[in-house]
Enzyme design. Structure first.
Site, PDB file in Angstrom:
ATOM      1  N   SER A   1       0.812  -1.222   0.000  1.00 37.94           N
ATOM      2  CA  SER A   1       0.000   0.000   0.000  1.00 37.94           C
ATOM      3  C   SER A   1       0.842   1.267   0.000  1.00 37.94           C
ATOM      4  O   SER A   1       1.651   1.483  -0.879  1.00 37.94           O
ATOM      5  CB  SER A   1      -0.949  -0.031   1.185  1.00 37.94           C
ATOM      6  OG  SER A   1      -1.853   1.024   1.084  1.00 37.94           O
ATOM      7  N   HIS A   2       0.686   2.051   1.061  1.00 38.06           N
ATOM      8  CA  HIS A   2       1.341   3.351   1.141  1.00 38.06           C
ATOM      9  C   HIS A   2       2.764   3.240   1.689  1.00 38.06           C
ATOM     10  O   HIS A   2       3.443   4.252   1.827  1.00 38.06           O
ATOM     11  CB  HIS A   2       0.523   4.252   2.055  1.00 38.06           C
ATOM     12  CG  HIS A   2       0.301   3.623   3.397  1.00 38.06           C
ATOM     13  ND1 HIS A   2      -0.515   2.529   3.558  1.00 38.06           N
ATOM     14  CD2 HIS A   2       0.829   3.880   4.596  1.00 38.06           C
ATOM     15  CE1 HIS A   2      -0.488   2.163   4.814  1.00 38.06           C
ATOM     16  NE2 HIS A   2       0.319   2.956   5.483  1.00 38.06           N
TER      17      HIS A   2
ATOM     18  N   ASP B   1      -2.121   6.691  -3.565  1.00 36.80           N
ATOM     19  CA  ASP B   1      -1.008   5.999  -2.908  1.00 36.80           C
ATOM     20  C   ASP B   1      -0.458   4.846  -3.754  1.00 36.80           C
ATOM     21  O   ASP B   1      -0.830   4.688  -4.916  1.00 36.80           O
ATOM     22  CB  ASP B   1      -1.433   5.485  -1.535  1.00 36.80           C
ATOM     23  CG  ASP B   1      -2.329   4.275  -1.623  1.00 36.80           C
ATOM     24  OD1 ASP B   1      -3.066   4.169  -2.631  1.00 36.80           O
ATOM     25  OD2 ASP B   1      -2.307   3.427  -0.725  1.00 36.80           O
TER      26      ASP B   1
ATOM     27  N   ASP C   1      -0.918   1.584  -4.034  1.00 38.61           N
ATOM     28  CA  ASP C   1      -1.804   0.651  -4.733  1.00 38.61           C
ATOM     29  C   ASP C   1      -3.117   1.286  -5.172  1.00 38.61           C
ATOM     30  O   ASP C   1      -4.032   0.586  -5.604  1.00 38.61           O
ATOM     31  CB  ASP C   1      -2.066  -0.578  -3.866  1.00 38.61           C
ATOM     32  CG  ASP C   1      -2.741  -0.247  -2.549  1.00 38.61           C
ATOM     33  OD1 ASP C   1      -2.582   0.892  -2.067  1.00 38.61           O
ATOM     34  OD2 ASP C   1      -3.437  -1.116  -1.998  1.00 38.61           O
TER      35      ASP C   1
ATOM     36  N   ASP D   1      -5.561   2.877  -3.531  1.00 37.54           N
ATOM     37  CA  ASP D   1      -6.807   2.894  -2.761  1.00 37.54           C
ATOM     38  C   ASP D   1      -6.947   4.137  -1.873  1.00 37.54           C
ATOM     39  O   ASP D   1      -8.036   4.437  -1.409  1.00 37.54           O
ATOM     40  CB  ASP D   1      -7.005   1.598  -1.962  1.00 37.54           C
ATOM     41  CG  ASP D   1      -5.871   1.283  -1.014  1.00 37.54           C
ATOM     42  OD1 ASP D   1      -4.932   2.109  -0.907  1.00 37.54           O
ATOM     43  OD2 ASP D   1      -5.920   0.215  -0.375  1.00 37.54           O
ATOM     44  N   ARG D   2      -5.852   4.857  -1.646  1.00 42.40           N
ATOM     45  CA  ARG D   2      -5.961   6.069  -0.819  1.00 42.40           C
ATOM     46  C   ARG D   2      -6.000   7.315  -1.698  1.00 42.40           C
ATOM     47  O   ARG D   2      -5.484   7.297  -2.819  1.00 42.40           O
ATOM     48  CB  ARG D   2      -4.764   6.187   0.120  1.00 42.40           C
ATOM     49  CG  ARG D   2      -4.675   5.056   1.110  1.00 42.40           C
ATOM     50  CD  ARG D   2      -3.549   5.291   2.083  1.00 42.40           C
ATOM     51  NE  ARG D   2      -3.570   4.237   3.095  1.00 42.40           N
ATOM     52  CZ  ARG D   2      -3.099   4.367   4.318  1.00 42.40           C
ATOM     53  NH1 ARG D   2      -2.542   5.501   4.700  1.00 42.40           N
ATOM     54  NH2 ARG D   2      -3.168   3.379   5.187  1.00 42.40           N
TER      55      ARG D   2
ATOM     56  N   LYS E   1     -11.259   0.514  -0.690  1.00 39.57           N
ATOM     57  CA  LYS E   1     -11.268   1.955  -0.835  1.00 39.57           C
ATOM     58  C   LYS E   1     -10.713   2.301  -2.215  1.00 39.57           C
ATOM     59  O   LYS E   1     -10.050   1.483  -2.836  1.00 39.57           O
ATOM     60  CB  LYS E   1     -10.525   2.638   0.294  1.00 39.57           C
ATOM     61  CG  LYS E   1      -9.142   2.134   0.574  1.00 39.57           C
ATOM     62  CD  LYS E   1      -8.701   2.745   1.896  1.00 39.57           C
ATOM     63  CE  LYS E   1      -7.244   2.460   2.193  1.00 39.57           C
ATOM     64  NZ  LYS E   1      -7.062   1.218   2.935  1.00 39.57           N
TER      65      LYS E   1
HETATM   66  C1  G16 Z   1      -4.932  -0.286   5.678  1.00 37.28           C
HETATM   67  C2  G16 Z   1      -6.360  -0.658   5.657  1.00 37.28           C
HETATM   68  C3  G16 Z   1      -7.179   0.531   6.037  1.00 37.28           C
HETATM   69  C4  G16 Z   1      -6.745   1.065   7.370  1.00 37.28           C
HETATM   70  C5  G16 Z   1      -5.277   1.302   7.393  1.00 37.28           C
HETATM   71  C6  G16 Z   1      -4.873   1.582   8.810  1.00 37.28           C
HETATM   72  O1  G16 Z   1      -4.717   0.692   4.701  1.00 37.28           O
HETATM   73  O2  G16 Z   1      -6.736  -1.085   4.357  1.00 37.28           O
HETATM   74  O3  G16 Z   1      -8.514   0.150   6.050  1.00 37.28           O
HETATM   75  O4  G16 Z   1      -7.369   2.261   7.683  1.00 37.28           O
HETATM   76  O5  G16 Z   1      -4.586   0.179   6.948  1.00 37.28           O
HETATM   77  O6  G16 Z   1      -3.541   1.588   8.947  1.00 37.28           O
HETATM   78  P1  G16 Z   1      -2.918   1.544  10.410  1.00 37.28           P
HETATM   79  O7  G16 Z   1      -3.321   0.241  11.027  1.00 37.28           O
HETATM   80  O8  G16 Z   1      -1.463   1.690  10.144  1.00 37.28           O
HETATM   81  O9  G16 Z   1      -3.498   2.713  11.144  1.00 37.28           O
HETATM   82  P2  G16 Z   1      -3.801   0.433   3.456  1.00 37.28           P
HETATM   83  O10 G16 Z   1      -3.994   1.627   2.568  1.00 37.28           O
HETATM   84  O11 G16 Z   1      -2.438   0.336   4.061  1.00 37.28           O
HETATM   85  O12 G16 Z   1      -4.286  -0.856   2.860  1.00 37.28           O
END
Ligand code: G16
Length: 541
Positions: free
Chosen positions: A113-114, A277, A279, A281-282, A376
């Site tokens: 992801s990010h 981001d 992938d 989704d953000r 997302k």
């Molecule tokens: C992931 C989940 C999100 C969540 C985030 C929280 O995001 O898909 O639903 O809000 O983690 O991250 P943390 O646990 O670090 O606060 P992503 O974009 O990394 O897939």
């Protein structure tokens, strides 16, 4: 080509976090590491034999290697067909879209992801089920349990598949279809939004700066925004996906996208800017002189749903993760629709969406989406804003001012304490837990604690219970502090502290100043510097 049974032994800690298994690339490069996890998926999930899986990732370092491994394992485990994004590229929202559109058994998304990429960065893998969303906790727990007992995996001895060419080929009895990763997703966006109105907006000279952060959204944004919507070429910057994201941290927030924020505060600012981001989704939405908080964005989209063709039939309900500000709750109350509060993690929205209880959902962590998929969706949120501005003729800042004037403003901020020692982070949370009963009635400056608890969630659809989802301190003036440990970090622990304060009258305060007394109270309540060893947060958004 023949199936090989390879002996292996369990690794420690292949426990999927908030969003799949995420580790440093070097961890994934250990022999058998990825294989163990993938075999644990196949050993846990029932009924995939002969069915179709979707596969792709955000193009980060190790994506290509992992895809070839997964293809051979899928063939050896009896999968009927794998649909792979061309060049191994597939954004997380597009993965969800394709799973749903083609009614596949599920999919495997490769991304951290990010998190940063490259040989020294992170990698990740996530299994999505047939509704297009992340596997629910009972499935990820079972995959983890299996990974602790694994002793063999199945592997097909087969040549590397050329992922650069669209079309089908075979590995043993399994079909591999290399497909265009943008087409289905772009069609879906065109079916939801008023593309004519957005095209007109660009023809009238509206200027957007879309920062794809050298991550997966570049090809999507180029085709949709510069192609179908006819925004000027060059609207999408950092558009080529790179294995290390150009050395940047592909997390669209005002800290990691600080150049974009500076640009929007400067003389050449465009009408709107946006970023996505790793992938896809953000998302982050920026106007001239204003970065919209994700919590506010969710509230604005909900309040303006009737301007978007895909949501003209109304909004059934909304959901937000617990640490997300209550801004959307006020809109839901005004619309007379239900609002739900879920633990952090997109998977918790799945049942509410499948059950038709909600139309929109979102999180403070720069994620927003709707019933159209089960992830997302960064580009979706950006197109929603463009559709909204095209219909109202307003600016981003003007839209926010009007929204706050109508609903009041939730001042909101998140303070992160990154890479702290895990035992110190756990000690801080234990300390807070031990004080929950004694906090109510205690005074911190001008604030008095009304209630304190540890958030637990009972899914209203299937009754499953998720505990230990963050510690909440509520004050008598309605403001709130939340303490929670991140589930996505790969080094040590990250403490997140979330501040939310509602004000119906003063709408133009600087957020950190508006929240200063809450920030001070958090230090007093949790002794953050003493536990973390850090004098202050490492990231403030
Ligand atoms: C992931 C989940 C999100 C969540 C985030 C929280 O995001 O898909 O639903 O809000 O983690 O991250 P943390 O646990 O670090 O606060 P992503 O974009 O990394 O897939």
């Amino acid at each position: 080509m023949s199936v090989q049974i390879v002996e292996t032994a369990p690794f420690d800690g292949q426990k999927p976090g908030t969003s799949g298994l995420r580790k440093q690339v070097a961890v994934f490069q250990q022999s058998h590491y990825l294989e163990n996890f993938v075999q644990s998926i196949f050993d846990t999930v029932d009924g995939f034999q002969g069915k179709t899986l979707v596969l792709g990732g955000d193009g980060r370092f190790h994506n290509d290697v992992a895809i070839q491994t997964i293809l051979r394992m899928a063939a050896a485990n009896g999968v009927g067909k794998v649909m792979v994004g061309q060049d191994g590229i597939l954004s997380t929202p597009a993965c969800s879209c394709v799973i749903r559109k083609h009614h596949t058994f599920g999919g495997i998304a490769l991304s951290a992801s990010h998190n940063p990429g490259g040989p020294d960065g992170d990698f990740g893998i996530k299994f999505n089920i047939g509704n297009g969303g992340p596997a629910p906790e009972k499935v990820t727990d079972a995959i983890y349990a299996r990974s602790l007992a694994i002793s063999r995996y199945r592997f097909m001895d087969a040549p590397v598949v050329d992922l650069s060419v669209l079309g089908t080929t075979q590995i043993g009895g399994m079909v591999v279809e290399v497909f265009d990763p943008v087409a289905d997703y772009a069609d879906q966006m065109a079916s939801l939004f008023d593309f004519d109105a957005i095209r007109d907006l660009f023809h009238r000279g509206f200027r957007l700066r879309f920062d794809a952060m050298h991550a997966v959204c570049g090809p999507y944004a180029r085709r949709i925004v510069e192609g179908m919507l006819e925004a000027p070429v060059g609207t999408v910057i950092h558009a080529d996906p790179l294995p290390d994201f150009g050395g940047h941290h592909p997390d669209p927030n005002p800290v990691n996208a600080k150049d974009l924020i500076a640009f929007m505060n400067g003389p050449d600012a465009t009408d709107m800017a946006a970023a996505t981001d790793g992938d896809g989704d953000r998302n982050m939405i920026v106007g001239q002189g204003i970065a919209v908080t994700p919590s506010d964005s969710l509230a604005v989209l909900t309040a303006n749903a009737s301007l978007v063709p895909g949501y003209r039939d109304g909004v059934a309900g909304v959901a937000r993760s617990m640490p997300t500000s209550a801004a959307v709750d006020r809109v839901a109350d005004a619309l007379g629709i239900p609002h739900y509060e879920t633990p952090t993690g997109w998977k918790f929205f799945g049942n509410l969406l499948d059950d038709g209880r909600i139309t929109f959902c979102g999180e403070e962590s720069y994620g927003t989406s709707s019933r159209h998929i089960r992830e997302k969706d960064g580009i979706w949120a950006i197109l929603f804003w463009l559709n909204l501005l095209a219909r109202t003729g307003d600016s981003v800042a003007g839209t926010m001012q009007k929204h706050w004037a109508r609903f009041g403003r939730n001042y909101y901020s998140r303070h992160d304490y990154e890479s702290i020692d895990s035992s110190r982070a756990n000690a801080l949370m234990d300390h807070l837990r031990s004080r929950l009963d004694s906090l109510p009635g205690q005074v911190f400056g001008a604030l008095t604690v009304a209630e304190a608890d540890e958030f637990a969630y009972t899914d209203p659809v299937d009754g499953s219970v998720s505990e230990h989802q963050g510690i909440r301190i509520f004050f008598t003036d309605g403001s709130r502090i939340v303490f929670r440990l991140s589930g996505t970090g790969t080094v040590g622990a990250t403490l997140r502290v979330y501040f939310d304060r509602y004000d119906a009258e003063r709408l133009d305060l600087e957020p950190q100043a508006a929240l200063a007394h809450l920030i001070k109270a958090a230090d007093d309540i949790a002794a953050i510097p003493a536990f973390t060893g850090l004098p202050g947060p490492t990231v403030v958004t």
